[in-house]
Write a protein that holds these residues in place. Structure first.
Motif, mmCIF file in Angstrom:
data_model
loop_
_atom_site.group_PDB
_atom_site.id
_atom_site.type_symbol
_atom_site.label_atom_id
_atom_site.label_comp_id
_atom_site.label_asym_id
_atom_site.label_seq_id
_atom_site.Cartn_x
_atom_site.Cartn_y
_atom_site.Cartn_z
ATOM 1 N N ILE A 151 0.837 -1.203 0.000
ATOM 2 C CA ILE A 151 0.000 0.000 0.000
ATOM 3 C C ILE A 151 0.875 1.257 0.000
ATOM 4 O O ILE A 151 0.596 2.215 -0.726
ATOM 5 C CB ILE A 151 -0.957 -0.004 1.213
ATOM 6 N N CYS A 152 1.930 1.241 0.793
ATOM 7 C CA CYS A 152 2.867 2.389 0.817
ATOM 8 C C CYS A 152 3.518 2.594 -0.542
ATOM 9 O O CYS A 152 3.675 3.742 -1.002
ATOM 10 C CB CYS A 152 3.937 2.175 1.883
ATOM 11 N N GLN A 166 2.230 1.804 -3.454
ATOM 12 C CA GLN A 166 1.210 2.355 -4.351
ATOM 13 C C GLN A 166 0.996 3.843 -4.108
ATOM 14 O O GLN A 166 0.787 4.623 -5.042
ATOM 15 C CB GLN A 166 -0.113 1.595 -4.178
ATOM 16 N N LYS A 167 1.060 4.239 -2.844
ATOM 17 C CA LYS A 167 0.900 5.659 -2.518
ATOM 18 C C LYS A 167 2.078 6.475 -3.037
ATOM 19 O O LYS A 167 1.912 7.628 -3.464
ATOM 20 C CB LYS A 167 0.747 5.832 -1.009
ATOM 21 N N SER A 177 0.186 9.065 -5.719
ATOM 22 C CA SER A 177 -0.277 9.703 -4.480
ATOM 23 C C SER A 177 -1.779 9.963 -4.498
ATOM 24 O O SER A 177 -2.438 9.906 -3.460
ATOM 25 C CB SER A 177 0.470 11.021 -4.255
ATOM 26 N N GLY A 179 -3.429 6.848 -3.569
ATOM 27 C CA GLY A 179 -3.176 6.630 -2.155
ATOM 28 C C GLY A 179 -4.146 7.356 -1.252
ATOM 29 O O GLY A 179 -4.465 6.880 -0.156
#
Length: 285
Positions: A151-152, A154-155, A159, A162
């Protein structure tokens, strides 16, 4: 005053250690065991439980029972005792729907979380900016660190995407029904479910449900929700869009889910359990 124990039911995580417990020969009450899952790696331990003094054997679903019958040479008669929900806790709260998808699953790969995030990209690319809410608390078995890292990543890559992924922490069980009832839909793209309690909770709230046609889910959900093949990201994305766009489909799913969930209300399952232990049907195949 000491109360008499009439029945002991061994459930879920406890059954793996039962072979190491010596039952006292002077136990006067009956004892049952409930299998929540079957894996080949646990076959030896499960086989040992068949040699112990149990008066009743249960499986949480037909899928689990079939697996046991298929893979264990010698086994007792196993009756079905499904999971249940309390209608006083899970029901249609008539709350206003918010702009998010909810996934009430552990953050592990086998629950299809990676596929769900990819499907969210698919949905966003087609102009539907909906949020994704995940359960992020720690759990006793395994780790959710890999999903958090993904998940981090992907963010960092996107952004904007995210901003639409939210991981809930420190939530209590009593909050789950309202989170379900306010979501546009519950999506559970899991690889396998021996029962599917998260799917049942969505159905009990009348929230549109999208899940996979694996394990016990086809038997549990039937035609009340949308059942998809595991890992088909495009089909998952298309199904999410379909539910978002079709108000009539949402209402139909709500009605069908509430009706189907009734058979798993706790009072019905308790009556089923009592019927089994009273009849005391212990037979060896």
């Amino acid at each position: 005053q000491i109360k008499k124990i009439d029945y002991i039911l061994i459930i879920d995580q406890l059954w793996g250690i039962i072979p190491h417990i010596k039952f006292s020969s002077d136990l006067k009450c009956k004892i049952g065991i409930l299998y929540h899952m079957y894996f080949d790696s646990q076959k030896g331990i499960m086989q040992k439980t068949f040699d112990l003094r149990f008066d009743n054997y249960f499986a949480v679903s037909e899928d689990v029972r079939i697996s046991i019958y298929k893979n264990c040479i010698k086994h007792p008669q196993i009756d079905i005792l499904p999971n249940a929900y309390n209608p006083k806790e899970f029901y249609d709260l008539n709350l206003k729907r918010q702009n998010y998808i909810f996934c009430n699953s552990r953050l592990v790969k086998e629950k299809g979380i990676l596929e769900l995030i990819e499907a969210l990209k698919y949905v966003h690319a087609r102009g539907f900016k909906i949020h994704l809410v995940l359960c992020g608390d720690e759990f006793c078995f395994g780790s959710n660190s890999d999903i958090h890292k993904y998940i981090c990543q992907q963010k960092n890559i996107n952004s904007l995407l995210g901003d639409y992924i939210h991981v809930l922490k420190n939530i209590i069980w009593a909050q789950i029904p309202s989170i379900i009832c306010q979501s546009q839909m519950v999506v559970l793209p899991t690889q396998y479910e021996s029962f599917g309690i998260a799917a049942l909770e969505a159905m009990a709230c009348g929230t549109p449900l999208i899940t996979t046609n694996v394990g016990n889910l086809p038997h549990l959900v039937g035609r009340a929700g949308l059942l998809l093949p595991f890992g088909d990201i495009n089909k998952l994305g298309e199904s999410i869009i379909k539910v978002l766009q079709d108000i009539k489909l949402q209402e139909k799913m709500k009605s069908n889910e509430l009706d189907r969930a009734k058979r798993y209300q706790c009072d019905i399952i308790v009556d089923r359990f009592l019927e089994n232990i009273i009849n005391d049907k212990k037979k060896v195949h």
